[in-house]
Design an enzyme around this catalytic site. Sequence first.
Site, mmCIF file in Angstrom:
data_model
loop_
_atom_site.group_PDB
_atom_site.id
_atom_site.type_symbol
_atom_site.label_atom_id
_atom_site.label_comp_id
_atom_site.label_asym_id
_atom_site.label_seq_id
_atom_site.Cartn_x
_atom_site.Cartn_y
_atom_site.Cartn_z
ATOM 1 N N HIS A 157 20.545 -4.861 17.648
ATOM 2 C CA HIS A 157 19.175 -4.283 17.829
ATOM 3 C C HIS A 157 18.277 -4.540 16.344
ATOM 4 O O HIS A 157 18.235 -5.530 15.810
ATOM 5 C CB HIS A 157 19.069 -3.112 18.753
ATOM 6 N N HIS A 209 17.302 -14.459 22.357
ATOM 7 C CA HIS A 209 16.768 -13.306 22.546
ATOM 8 C C HIS A 209 16.989 -12.968 24.206
ATOM 9 O O HIS A 209 17.156 -13.907 24.959
ATOM 10 C CB HIS A 209 15.269 -13.275 22.481
ATOM 11 N N ASP A 229 13.688 -11.456 13.647
ATOM 12 C CA ASP A 229 14.490 -10.916 12.700
ATOM 13 C C ASP A 229 15.116 -12.124 11.797
ATOM 14 O O ASP A 229 15.067 -12.073 10.423
ATOM 15 C CB ASP A 229 15.879 -10.617 13.147
HETATM 16 C C1 MLT Z 1 12.641 -5.874 20.042
HETATM 17 O O1 MLT Z 1 11.644 -6.145 19.350
HETATM 18 O O2 MLT Z 1 12.867 -4.639 20.545
HETATM 19 C C2 MLT Z 1 13.583 -7.046 20.158
HETATM 20 O O3 MLT Z 1 13.178 -8.244 20.443
HETATM 21 C C3 MLT Z 1 14.683 -6.731 21.336
HETATM 22 C C4 MLT Z 1 14.079 -6.735 22.654
HETATM 23 O O4 MLT Z 1 13.135 -7.080 23.001
HETATM 24 O O5 MLT Z 1 14.886 -6.475 23.505
#
Ligand code: MLT
Length: 384
Positions: free
Chosen positions: A224, A270, A325
Amino acid sequence: MSKTLFEVTEDHLETGMRGFPVGYCPTSSVDPEKGLYYVGRPLTEMQNASPEEMIYLLYNRKMGSKEEVAAFSKDLHKRAQCKEDTIKHIRLLPREGHPMSLFSSAILIAGMLEGVDDYREDCLNLIAKAPQIAATVINHHAGWQPCNPSKPELGYMENFAQMLNVPNANLKELTEVFRLFNILHYDHGGGNLSAFVGKTVASGLQDMYGSIASAMCALGGPRHGKANQDCLHFVEEVIEVVGKDASPEDVEAFIRKKLENKELIYGFGHAVLRVEDPRATIFYKLVQERYPDHPLVKMTKILRDVGPKVLKENPKISNPYPNVDAVSGSVLSAFGFPYPVYYTVLFGIARVVGISIQIVYERLEAREGKGTPIIRPKYLYKEM
Ligand code: MLT
């Protein structure tokens, strides 16, 4: 009769609840093709807004007028200063752990000493205090000078940047990058792991600080939030192996080798998105304009081109495109914050905003004010 949204079959079990609708999220949503929306507005149209305008939007579910945002900011300023005792106890935390462990612990400490056991008040207080809590954690962990006095009237991220004692800092550049990073990371729908964990813990009526501390533990996991730190290390590894002036072909060969060895290619894919993450697109554009010759930026660009090309060859990969990321760490480094171990804490400061507002909704507003019940899904017994 209410309509069927999703039929659960046995094939859905043990798949991380991907796509199961479980509730409503009033702050944000993620469209697989278009990316993140804050309160129904595409983030891509608001990237120049101030943190205060965006926090106002998420909290009040409408854009504020200049006067409304100013009054809201003033209220946050009054709440921003942590008690001396809170700072003192944070600075006693062991420096050996990952900064996200310190950040979660620091939030618990703040809750013990400053919590008022009222979800709405604690939400605003914690949003206001998060920059000082995080700056205290980072300065302490890094062995930098303790925080400069908090000056919230400078602005949400301006204050954070000046409280941090980054060696040889260019405060203007740091403030600019922290502001953008903060805006892009407030929220990502209701089902991302940290938001879900925070709301789950709050469903047992844990208070706001305890719920957010749990959410930050979730965010600290490498699948995460900590992915931003790991992605930067991956870019560094590519440079180390193929050299900073490597060609796209060299990088492609490197990726193929990694895949052959069943190793991870960081920064791609994602759970929801099926295109390049628009948050990443914003970062790529900015850093390309400002620091095109920075070695990390150059390699990040090559990876952006080559990664999807190679990953697309595998039909099992549902999203071969870069996520936020993939590039956020290179942007932070290029703008003068080359400290990957703190990247997830920066993510955390932002996520405190979205998650605590989602918790206020679930505890105080959902189901005509009754709030959502304690989370209690069913697991099927299976003899192993
Ligand atoms: C986020 O910003 O929380 C991540 O991209 C992970 C997600 O959306 O599941």
